[in-house]
Design a protein around this motif. Structure first.
Motif, short mmCIF file in Angstrom:
data_model
loop_
_atom_site.label_atom_id
_atom_site.label_comp_id
_atom_site.label_asym_id
_atom_site.label_seq_id
_atom_site.Cartn_x
_atom_site.Cartn_y
_atom_site.Cartn_z
N TYR A 1 0.82 -1.21 0.00
CA TYR A 1 0.00 0.00 0.00
C TYR A 1 0.85 1.26 0.00
O TYR A 1 1.85 1.35 0.71
N PHE B 1 0.28 5.75 -0.23
CA PHE B 1 -0.72 6.80 -0.05
C PHE B 1 -0.10 8.16 -0.34
O PHE B 1 1.08 8.39 -0.10
N SER C 1 2.36 1.22 3.62
CA SER C 1 2.10 0.23 4.67
C SER C 1 2.08 -1.15 4.05
O SER C 1 1.89 -1.31 2.84
N ALA C 2 2.30 -2.15 4.92
CA ALA C 2 2.40 -3.52 4.44
C ALA C 2 1.02 -4.07 4.11
O ALA C 2 0.01 -3.42 4.25
N THR C 3 1.00 -5.30 3.68
CA THR C 3 -0.25 -5.94 3.28
C THR C 3 -1.25 -5.92 4.40
O THR C 3 -0.91 -6.13 5.55
N ARG C 4 -2.52 -5.69 4.07
CA ARG C 4 -3.61 -5.67 5.02
C ARG C 4 -3.69 -6.98 5.77
O ARG C 4 -3.53 -8.04 5.18
N SER D 1 -2.80 -4.07 8.29
CA SER D 1 -1.61 -3.44 8.84
C SER D 1 -2.01 -2.10 9.40
O SER D 1 -2.73 -1.35 8.75
N TYR D 2 -1.58 -1.82 10.55
CA TYR D 2 -2.02 -0.59 11.19
C TYR D 2 -1.07 0.58 10.99
O TYR D 2 -1.48 1.72 11.06
N GLU D 3 0.20 0.32 10.77
CA GLU D 3 1.16 1.41 10.74
C GLU D 3 1.42 1.90 9.33
O GLU D 3 1.64 1.10 8.41
N GLN D 4 1.40 3.21 9.18
CA GLN D 4 1.82 3.82 7.93
C GLN D 4 3.14 4.53 8.17
O GLN D 4 3.33 5.21 9.17
N PHE E 1 5.74 7.27 6.87
CA PHE E 1 5.67 8.51 6.09
C PHE E 1 7.04 8.96 5.59
O PHE E 1 8.06 8.79 6.26
#
Lengths: 113, 113
Positions: free
Chosen positions: B31, B33, B94-97, B99-102, B104
């Motif tokens: 992911y 963003f 962020s890693a594959t779902r 996953s909570y951490e993004q 930046f």
């Protein structure tokens, strides 16, 4: 419409004081995160809470997720100048279906020595 | 160096010009963003991508275009810059779902004159 409202928006305190920052919503979140952002940098994750009523501690920082998973708080004990920064809460209201987060408007904290 | 990088860090452009902001990550995260950060609005999602060749609109996509031909790169293009697009732009991954951490990048400060 801002789904995550943070309060206060600005906070200036003296070193050694305690403070609490709030993150509120009318929506339910499957997880909620707190990030800290320093000037000129991107946000950095502090903690993730996923269970209603969950409390997590990170040294002088205590994070709580509301029982209904609609709100969260960040409490800092004995604040230090190094705690200065922008604190952002962010939540996943997709039920884990995506990795998208909704960010709050932020709380700008200044700790004076 | 490992991590997530953005370029340029600062950019001044004129109204009507096309501008491309670059984002590169070395973790092979699925992911990616793009956010913009403006005073009073916090971080708002422009576009996101779940994998190479898969992109979707976020909260404020108008005036922006993205592509993701390779997993590690996620450029953001302003086709015809407007003054309202003056902002600080952050890329995250962020890693594959699930996953909570993004994670930046350091941000790109864009000024449209």
């Amino acid at each position: 419409t801002q789904l995550l409202e943070q309060s206060p928006q600005f906070l200036s305190i003296q070193e050694g004081e305690n403070l609490t920052v709030y993150c509120n919503s009318s929506s339910v979140f499957s997880s909620l995160q707190w990030y800290r952002q320093e000037p000129g940098e991107g946000p950095v994750l502090l903690v993730t809470v996923v269970t209603g009523g969950e409390v997590k501690k990170l040294k002088r920082l205590t994070f709580q997720f509301g029982d209904a998973r609609k709100d969260s708080s960040l409490h800092i004990t004995a604040a230090q100048p190094g705690d200065t920064g922008l604190y952002l809460c962010a939540g996943d209201n997709s039920g884990g279906a995506t990795n998208k987060l909704i960010f709050g408007t932020g709380t700008l904290l200044a700790v004076q020595p | 160096d490992a991590g997530i990088t953005q370029s340029p860090r600062y950019k001044i452009t004129e109204t009507g010009r096309q501008v491309t902001l670059m984002c590169h990550q070395t973790w092979s995260h699925s992911y990616m963003f793009w956010y913009r950060q403006d005073l009073g609005h916090g971080l708002r999602l422009i576009y996101y991508s779940a994998a190479a060749d898969i992109t979707d609109k976020g909260e404020v996509p108008d005036g922006y275009v993205v592509s993701r031909s390779k997993t590690e790169n996620f450029p953001l293009t302003l086709e015809s810059a407007t003054r309202s697009q003056t902002s600080v732009y952050f890329c995250a991954s962020s890693a594959t779902r699930p996953s909570y951490e993004q994670y930046f990048g350091p941000g790109t400060r864009l000024t449209v004159t």
